[in-house]
Write a protein that holds these residues in place. Structure first.
Motif, PDB file in Angstrom:
ATOM      1  N   ALA A   1      54.042  36.525  12.097  1.00  0.00           N
ATOM      2  CA  ALA A   1      54.339  36.669  10.988  1.00  0.00           C
ATOM      3  C   ALA A   1      52.881  37.030  10.753  1.00  0.00           C
ATOM      4  O   ALA A   1      53.032  38.334   9.688  1.00  0.00           O
ATOM      5  N   GLU A   2      51.760  36.485  10.688  1.00  0.00           N
ATOM      6  CA  GLU A   2      50.498  37.324  10.181  1.00  0.00           C
ATOM      7  C   GLU A   2      50.265  38.301  10.880  1.00  0.00           C
ATOM      8  O   GLU A   2      50.337  39.283   9.992  1.00  0.00           O
ATOM      9  N   ASP A   3      50.418  38.392  11.721  1.00  0.00           N
ATOM     10  CA  ASP A   3      50.485  40.220  12.909  1.00  0.00           C
ATOM     11  C   ASP A   3      51.686  41.139  12.946  1.00  0.00           C
ATOM     12  O   ASP A   3      50.625  42.060  11.686  1.00  0.00           O
ATOM     13  N   LEU A   4      52.459  40.939  12.135  1.00  0.00           N
ATOM     14  CA  LEU A   4      54.005  41.584  11.666  1.00  0.00           C
ATOM     15  C   LEU A   4      53.057  41.599  10.282  1.00  0.00           C
ATOM     16  O   LEU A   4      52.678  43.317  10.065  1.00  0.00           O
ATOM     17  N   TYR A   5      52.818  41.229   9.108  1.00  0.00           N
ATOM     18  CA  TYR A   5      52.148  41.410   8.220  1.00  0.00           C
ATOM     19  C   TYR A   5      51.121  42.786   7.869  1.00  0.00           C
ATOM     20  O   TYR A   5      50.492  43.791   6.740  1.00  0.00           O
ATOM     21  N   TYR A   6      50.177  42.547   8.909  1.00  0.00           N
ATOM     22  CA  TYR A   6      48.639  43.386   8.818  1.00  0.00           C
ATOM     23  C   TYR A   6      49.257  44.168   8.497  1.00  0.00           C
ATOM     24  O   TYR A   6      48.233  45.424   8.296  1.00  0.00           O
ATOM     25  N   TYR A   7      50.429  45.370   9.408  1.00  0.00           N
ATOM     26  CA  TYR A   7      50.028  46.178  10.016  1.00  0.00           C
ATOM     27  C   TYR A   7      51.523  46.458   9.224  1.00  0.00           C
ATOM     28  O   TYR A   7      51.995  47.837   8.317  1.00  0.00           O
ATOM     29  N   ALA A   8      52.690  46.279   8.744  1.00  0.00           N
ATOM     30  CA  ALA A   8      53.075  46.309   8.186  1.00  0.00           C
ATOM     31  C   ALA A   8      53.562  45.984   6.038  1.00  0.00           C
ATOM     32  O   ALA A   8      54.392  46.695   5.544  1.00  0.00           O
ATOM     33  N   LYS A   9      52.485  45.715   6.091  1.00  0.00           N
ATOM     34  CA  LYS A   9      52.024  46.180   4.605  1.00  0.00           C
ATOM     35  C   LYS A   9      51.618  47.435   4.311  1.00  0.00           C
ATOM     36  O   LYS A   9      51.825  47.932   3.075  1.00  0.00           O
ATOM     37  N   ASP A  10      51.230  48.114   5.400  1.00  0.00           N
ATOM     38  CA  ASP A  10      51.013  49.559   5.066  1.00  0.00           C
ATOM     39  C   ASP A  10      51.782  50.432   4.870  1.00  0.00           C
ATOM     40  O   ASP A  10      52.538  50.399   5.309  1.00  0.00           O
ATOM     41  N   PRO A  11      51.660  51.121   3.947  1.00  0.00           N
ATOM     42  CA  PRO A  11      53.377  52.151   2.760  1.00  0.00           C
ATOM     43  C   PRO A  11      52.652  53.252   4.085  1.00  0.00           C
ATOM     44  O   PRO A  11      53.518  53.953   3.541  1.00  0.00           O
ATOM     45  N   ASP A  12      52.024  53.751   4.634  1.00  0.00           N
ATOM     46  CA  ASP A  12      51.990  54.524   5.892  1.00  0.00           C
ATOM     47  C   ASP A  12      52.700  54.469   6.813  1.00  0.00           C
ATOM     48  O   ASP A  12      53.348  55.144   8.245  1.00  0.00           O
ATOM     49  N   ILE A  13      52.983  53.163   7.557  1.00  0.00           N
ATOM     50  CA  ILE A  13      53.805  52.949   8.660  1.00  0.00           C
ATOM     51  C   ILE A  13      55.031  52.678   8.506  1.00  0.00           C
ATOM     52  O   ILE A  13      55.761  53.036   8.992  1.00  0.00           O
ATOM     53  N   GLY A  14      55.776  51.272   7.279  1.00  0.00           N
ATOM     54  CA  GLY A  14      57.099  50.723   7.184  1.00  0.00           C
ATOM     55  C   GLY A  14      58.545  51.922   6.409  1.00  0.00           C
ATOM     56  O   GLY A  14      59.523  52.559   7.116  1.00  0.00           O
ATOM     57  N   PRO A  15      57.823  52.887   5.831  1.00  0.00           N
ATOM     58  CA  PRO A  15      58.914  53.667   4.948  1.00  0.00           C
ATOM     59  C   PRO A  15      59.352  54.628   6.090  1.00  0.00           C
ATOM     60  O   PRO A  15      60.617  54.750   6.042  1.00  0.00           O
ATOM     61  N   ILE A  16      57.872  55.139   6.742  1.00  0.00           N
ATOM     62  CA  ILE A  16      58.568  56.243   7.423  1.00  0.00           C
ATOM     63  C   ILE A  16      59.162  55.686   8.762  1.00  0.00           C
ATOM     64  O   ILE A  16      60.601  56.163   9.655  1.00  0.00           O
ATOM     65  N   ALA A  17      59.514  54.473   9.160  1.00  0.00           N
ATOM     66  CA  ALA A  17      60.347  53.698  10.209  1.00  0.00           C
ATOM     67  C   ALA A  17      61.775  53.478   9.750  1.00  0.00           C
ATOM     68  O   ALA A  17      62.243  52.864  10.226  1.00  0.00           O
ATOM     69  N   GLY A  18      61.882  53.292   8.700  1.00  0.00           N
ATOM     70  CA  GLY A  18      63.225  53.020   7.600  1.00  0.00           C
ATOM     71  C   GLY A  18      63.142  51.395   7.040  1.00  0.00           C
ATOM     72  O   GLY A  18      64.138  50.875   6.827  1.00  0.00           O
ATOM     73  N   TRP A  19      62.242  50.945   6.761  1.00  0.00           N
ATOM     74  CA  TRP A  19      61.739  49.346   6.138  1.00  0.00           C
ATOM     75  C   TRP A  19      60.877  50.339   4.826  1.00  0.00           C
ATOM     76  O   TRP A  19      59.847  50.861   5.542  1.00  0.00           O
ATOM     77  N   PRO A  20      61.040  49.068   4.000  1.00  0.00           N
ATOM     78  CA  PRO A  20      60.104  48.869   2.695  1.00  0.00           C
ATOM     79  C   PRO A  20      59.043  48.453   3.695  1.00  0.00           C
ATOM     80  O   PRO A  20      58.792  46.941   4.220  1.00  0.00           O
ATOM     81  N   VAL A  21      57.905  48.417   2.233  1.00  0.00           N
ATOM     82  CA  VAL A  21      56.818  47.924   2.855  1.00  0.00           C
ATOM     83  C   VAL A  21      56.369  45.542   2.784  1.00  0.00           C
ATOM     84  O   VAL A  21      57.272  46.451   2.209  1.00  0.00           O
ATOM     85  N   HIS A  22      56.024  45.824   3.714  1.00  0.00           N
ATOM     86  CA  HIS A  22      55.710  43.779   3.542  1.00  0.00           C
ATOM     87  C   HIS A  22      54.644  43.379   2.342  1.00  0.00           C
ATOM     88  O   HIS A  22      53.678  44.564   2.011  1.00  0.00           O
ATOM     89  N   THR A  23      55.248  42.624   1.519  1.00  0.00           N
ATOM     90  CA  THR A  23      54.853  42.159   0.121  1.00  0.00           C
ATOM     91  C   THR A  23      54.135  40.674   0.756  1.00  0.00           C
ATOM     92  O   THR A  23      52.939  40.432  -0.338  1.00  0.00           O
ATOM     93  N   SER A  24      54.105  40.308   1.745  1.00  0.00           N
ATOM     94  CA  SER A  24      53.826  38.875   1.784  1.00  0.00           C
ATOM     95  C   SER A  24      53.595  38.264   3.197  1.00  0.00           C
ATOM     96  O   SER A  24      54.225  38.969   3.856  1.00  0.00           O
ATOM     97  N   ILE A  25      53.109  37.458   3.897  1.00  0.00           N
ATOM     98  CA  ILE A  25      53.207  37.273   5.243  1.00  0.00           C
ATOM     99  C   ILE A  25      54.254  36.611   5.157  1.00  0.00           C
ATOM    100  O   ILE A  25      55.317  36.394   5.549  1.00  0.00           O
TER     101      ILE A  25
END
Length: 94
Positions: free
Chosen positions: A18-42
């Motif tokens: 979960a912490e590793d996923l959050y590290y990159y999934a919180k970046d607004p340049d990553i999730g939205p182009i992959a089709g998922w929202p920015v993660h907000t917490s671990i």
């Protein structure tokens, strides 16, 4: 299934990622182009691991040196894709 290359391990997601996923999934340049929202917490990332990334044929891409999750790859089969409704077509997401 676990696949190993010289530099990577491809394995099922674990709650401890979960912490590793959050590290990159919180970046607004990553999730939205992959089709998922920015993660907000671990905790948000943990929920995604439990309820989305736990699907069959969905794997964490990890560095072999420390088993740190740096990405995801999944194969959506038999109509479990948003791109087609045909059972004989699939989708690969990464």
């Amino acid at each position: 299934m676990i696949l190993k290359t010289k530099r990577l391990i491809i394995r099922p997601w674990e709650e401890s990622d979960a912490e590793d996923l959050y590290y990159y999934a919180k970046d607004p340049d990553i999730g939205p182009i992959a089709g998922w929202p920015v993660h907000t917490s671990i905790e948000n990332s943990l929920d995604i691991i439990k309820n989305v990334l736990s699907a069959s044929e969905t794997y964490a891409v990890c560095l072999k040196e420390d088993n740190k999750a740096i990405g995801s790859i999944g194969l959506h089969l038999n109509g479990a894709t948003d791109l087609t409704d045909k059972d004989d077509e699939c989708e690969l997401g990464y």
